[in-house]
Design an enzyme around this catalytic site. Structure first.
Site, PDB file in Angstrom:
ATOM      1  N   ASP A 154      23.292 -21.375 -29.005  1.00  0.00           N
ATOM      2  CA  ASP A 154      23.607 -20.911 -30.351  1.00  0.00           C
ATOM      3  C   ASP A 154      22.520 -21.340 -31.342  1.00  0.00           C
ATOM      4  O   ASP A 154      22.815 -21.826 -32.433  1.00  0.00           O
ATOM      5  CB  ASP A 154      24.980 -21.462 -30.767  1.00  0.00           C
ATOM      6  CG  ASP A 154      25.563 -20.718 -31.963  1.00  0.00           C
ATOM      7  OD1 ASP A 154      25.109 -19.593 -32.259  1.00  0.00           O
ATOM      8  OD2 ASP A 154      26.469 -21.269 -32.610  1.00  0.00           O
ATOM      9  N   ILE A 161      34.836 -27.380 -41.233  1.00  0.00           N
ATOM     10  CA  ILE A 161      34.043 -27.845 -42.370  1.00  0.00           C
ATOM     11  C   ILE A 161      33.195 -29.058 -41.983  1.00  0.00           C
ATOM     12  O   ILE A 161      33.459 -29.737 -40.994  1.00  0.00           O
ATOM     13  CB  ILE A 161      34.929 -28.226 -43.580  1.00  0.00           C
ATOM     14  CG1 ILE A 161      35.867 -29.398 -43.219  1.00  0.00           C
ATOM     15  CG2 ILE A 161      35.707 -27.065 -44.105  1.00  0.00           C
ATOM     16  CD1 ILE A 161      36.335 -30.154 -44.433  1.00  0.00           C
ATOM     17  N   VAL A 162      32.181 -29.300 -42.821  1.00  0.00           N
ATOM     18  CA  VAL A 162      31.338 -30.482 -42.643  1.00  0.00           C
ATOM     19  C   VAL A 162      31.393 -31.284 -43.944  1.00  0.00           C
ATOM     20  O   VAL A 162      31.220 -30.735 -45.027  1.00  0.00           O
ATOM     21  CB  VAL A 162      29.874 -30.084 -42.327  1.00  0.00           C
ATOM     22  CG1 VAL A 162      29.013 -31.324 -42.147  1.00  0.00           C
ATOM     23  CG2 VAL A 162      29.814 -29.206 -41.076  1.00  0.00           C
ATOM     24  N   GLY A 174      34.081 -22.303 -37.635  1.00  0.00           N
ATOM     25  CA  GLY A 174      35.113 -23.094 -36.972  1.00  0.00           C
ATOM     26  C   GLY A 174      35.691 -24.224 -37.806  1.00  0.00           C
ATOM     27  O   GLY A 174      36.699 -24.815 -37.445  1.00  0.00           O
ATOM     28  N   GLY A 232      29.353 -28.362 -46.160  1.00  0.00           N
ATOM     29  CA  GLY A 232      29.124 -27.090 -45.493  1.00  0.00           C
ATOM     30  C   GLY A 232      30.392 -26.551 -44.854  1.00  0.00           C
ATOM     31  O   GLY A 232      31.346 -27.289 -44.607  1.00  0.00           O
TER      32      GLY A 232
HETATM   33  P1  ATP Z   1      28.704 -21.264 -37.515  1.00  0.00           P
HETATM   34  O1  ATP Z   1      30.050 -21.799 -37.699  1.00  0.00           O
HETATM   35  O2  ATP Z   1      28.626 -19.788 -37.531  1.00  0.00           O
HETATM   36  O3  ATP Z   1      27.998 -21.843 -36.324  1.00  0.00           O
HETATM   37  P2  ATP Z   1      27.201 -23.025 -39.240  1.00  0.00           P
HETATM   38  O4  ATP Z   1      26.261 -23.544 -38.198  1.00  0.00           O
HETATM   39  O5  ATP Z   1      26.624 -22.836 -40.624  1.00  0.00           O
HETATM   40  O6  ATP Z   1      27.833 -21.658 -38.818  1.00  0.00           O
HETATM   41  P3  ATP Z   1      28.551 -25.543 -39.217  1.00  0.00           P
HETATM   42  O7  ATP Z   1      27.853 -25.987 -37.984  1.00  0.00           O
HETATM   43  O8  ATP Z   1      29.982 -25.875 -39.381  1.00  0.00           O
HETATM   44  O9  ATP Z   1      28.457 -23.973 -39.352  1.00  0.00           O
HETATM   45  O10 ATP Z   1      27.725 -26.121 -40.443  1.00  0.00           O
HETATM   46  C1  ATP Z   1      28.003 -25.697 -41.772  1.00  0.00           C
HETATM   47  C2  ATP Z   1      26.912 -26.195 -42.694  1.00  0.00           C
HETATM   48  O11 ATP Z   1      27.064 -27.602 -42.869  1.00  0.00           O
HETATM   49  C3  ATP Z   1      25.473 -26.032 -42.191  1.00  0.00           C
HETATM   50  O12 ATP Z   1      24.961 -24.761 -42.499  1.00  0.00           O
HETATM   51  C4  ATP Z   1      24.768 -27.134 -42.971  1.00  0.00           C
HETATM   52  O13 ATP Z   1      24.441 -26.679 -44.257  1.00  0.00           O
HETATM   53  C5  ATP Z   1      25.827 -28.226 -43.068  1.00  0.00           C
HETATM   54  N1  ATP Z   1      25.673 -29.277 -42.038  1.00  0.00           N
HETATM   55  C6  ATP Z   1      26.108 -29.237 -40.761  1.00  0.00           C
HETATM   56  N2  ATP Z   1      25.816 -30.381 -40.109  1.00  0.00           N
HETATM   57  C7  ATP Z   1      25.173 -31.172 -40.997  1.00  0.00           C
HETATM   58  C8  ATP Z   1      24.573 -32.487 -40.928  1.00  0.00           C
HETATM   59  N3  ATP Z   1      24.604 -33.204 -39.814  1.00  0.00           N
HETATM   60  N4  ATP Z   1      23.975 -32.974 -42.052  1.00  0.00           N
HETATM   61  C9  ATP Z   1      23.936 -32.232 -43.178  1.00  0.00           C
HETATM   62  N5  ATP Z   1      24.464 -30.998 -43.313  1.00  0.00           N
HETATM   63  C10 ATP Z   1      25.073 -30.454 -42.243  1.00  0.00           C
END
Ligand code: ATP
Ligand code: MG
Length: 360
Positions: free
Chosen positions: A198, A89-90, A87, A83
């Site tokens: 958020d 990557i995940v 801010g 993801g």
């Molecule tokens: P923003 O940056 O606007 O808050 P966001 O919440 O989509 O947006 P991230 O929190 O960086 O941004 O997460 C990006 C994506 O990664 C999520 O939409 C999700 O699909 C995936 N993700 C985040 N955390 C996990 C996790 N613990 N397990 C599996 N997938 C995850």
């Protein structure tokens, strides 16, 4: 601090408390469990086994410390990027010894030492969460201008991802999802005294067991408190309550507003505020903010939804936070139990609706 090149090559260190001083190689038992003193590692994960409470070992949440008893981030293999947010990557990562999967969130943030200390402190608080409706944060570090957080891996991704596939979610599933989110909010609000700030579909994660968990509550608090310093952070303000937009005091009820918008969006398949005609989306951030503050709150159309759902949404979307119900009060509303007879199976819904969940 150690120098490193990329996210996973960066010589990040997983800190362990002094009580968990270890030398893993020495202690592999026949059952595939590493054990030394208070620390136990097996395929189910890492646990601290307290000498006085051998029966109930909690999942390990090593704290951010400056001691030398550290596990290296090199103990994790990077599998793939799962993801991207505003801010950072995940990544899906796998612990080399136990085979357990985790999500590694990396937020680029070049900040000063004092802010770094503040963040470490806040993330440490974050790590003490013990609630089945909140994504577990196992460990966090600050290194080379990035905050890295080891999180529980949720194999269904976010509700935002899921909603893209299914377009909208029927009421009976929404009730089951909502109950879990409210339980998570009860925990954050009443036990931890944390306002999420958020709450939105991408911060609600799902898995193949049908579980729904809240994530990013600590991160949003940090982003808010260090906003001037976070040069890359642009949050989503769409779900922000009217009282926050006008810059007044806000509290737990602010999250309830966000929850109302999330549920309504899931039910209708559309973000509840529609942009002005001609525009393709919300291009002007201030216009949206103005609508939220000036216009009557959105509602669920009574010809499409049950009266129970409509009144649940309206209990969340009261513009005056004093009139808005709390998580505790919402849990008593009839919408949440009216589908109990259907034995709603979120697990098969998450597995079979939309595109298949990530398989491991
Ligand atoms: P923003 O940056 O606007 O808050 P966001 O919440 O989509 O947006 P991230 O929190 O960086 O941004 O997460 C990006 C994506 O990664 C999520 O939409 C999700 O699909 C995936 N993700 C985040 N955390 C996990 C996790 N613990 N397990 C599996 N997938 C995850
Ligand atoms: Mg997020």
């Amino acid at each position: 601090m150690m120098k490193g090149k990329g996210a996973l090559n960066a010589n990040l260190k997983l800190s362990l408390p002094p009580s968990a001083e270890i030398s893993f190689a020495k202690f592999l038992t026949e059952s595939g469990t590493f054990k030394d003193g208070d620390l136990l590692v097996n395929k189910d994960g890492l646990r601290i086994v307290s000498q006085s409470e051998p029966e109930a070992p909690p999942l390990i949440k090593p704290s951010v410390t400056d001691n030398d008893n550290q596990l290296s981030i090199e103990d994790f293999d990077a599998i793939k990027v799962i993801g991207k947010g505003n801010g950072g990557i995940v990544q899906l990562v796998q612990h080399k010894w136990t085979g357990q999967f985790f999500a590694l969130k990396i937020i680029q943030m070049n900040i000063e030492e004092s802010a770094r200390k503040q963040i470490a402190k806040e993330l440490k608080i974050n790590q003490s969460s013990q609630c089945p409706y909140v994504v577990v944060c196992y460990q966090s570090f600050y290194t080379n201008g990035a905050i890295s957080i080891i999180l529980e891996y949720m194999d269904g991704g976010s509700l935002a991802d899921f909603l893209k596939n299914v377009k909208s979610i029927p009421e009976h599933y929404l009730a089951a999802i909502c109950k879990q989110v409210l339980n998570g909010l009860m925990y954050l609000h009443h036990e931890r005294h944390i306002i999420h700030r958020d709450l939105k579909p991408s911060n609600l994660l799902i898995n193949h067991r049908g579980e729904v968990k809240i994530t990013d509550f600590g991160v949003s608090a940090i982003m808010t408190s260090t906003q001037g310093l976070a040069n890359t952070f642009v949050g989503t303000y769409n779900y922000m309550s009217p009282e926050r937009i006008i810059g007044g005091n806000y509290g737990n009820k602010s999250d309830i507003w966000s929850l109302g918008l999330v549920l309504l969006e899931c039910a209708t398949g559309q973000f509840p505020y529609s942009p002005p005609e001609q525009a393709e989306g919300w291009t002007n951030f201030y216009e949206l903010m103005e609508q939220i503050v000036e216009q009557p709150p959105p509602w669920a159309p009574s010809e499409q939804f049950s009266p129970e759902f409509c009144s649940f949404i309206s209990a969340c979307l009261k513009k005056d936070p004093k009139e808005r119900k709390s998580a505790h009060e919402l849990l008593a509303l009839p919408f949440l139990n009216m589908y109990d007879d259907l034995d709603v199976d979120l697990s098969s819904y998450f597995n079979n609706a939309g595109s298949p969940l990530a398989t491991l």
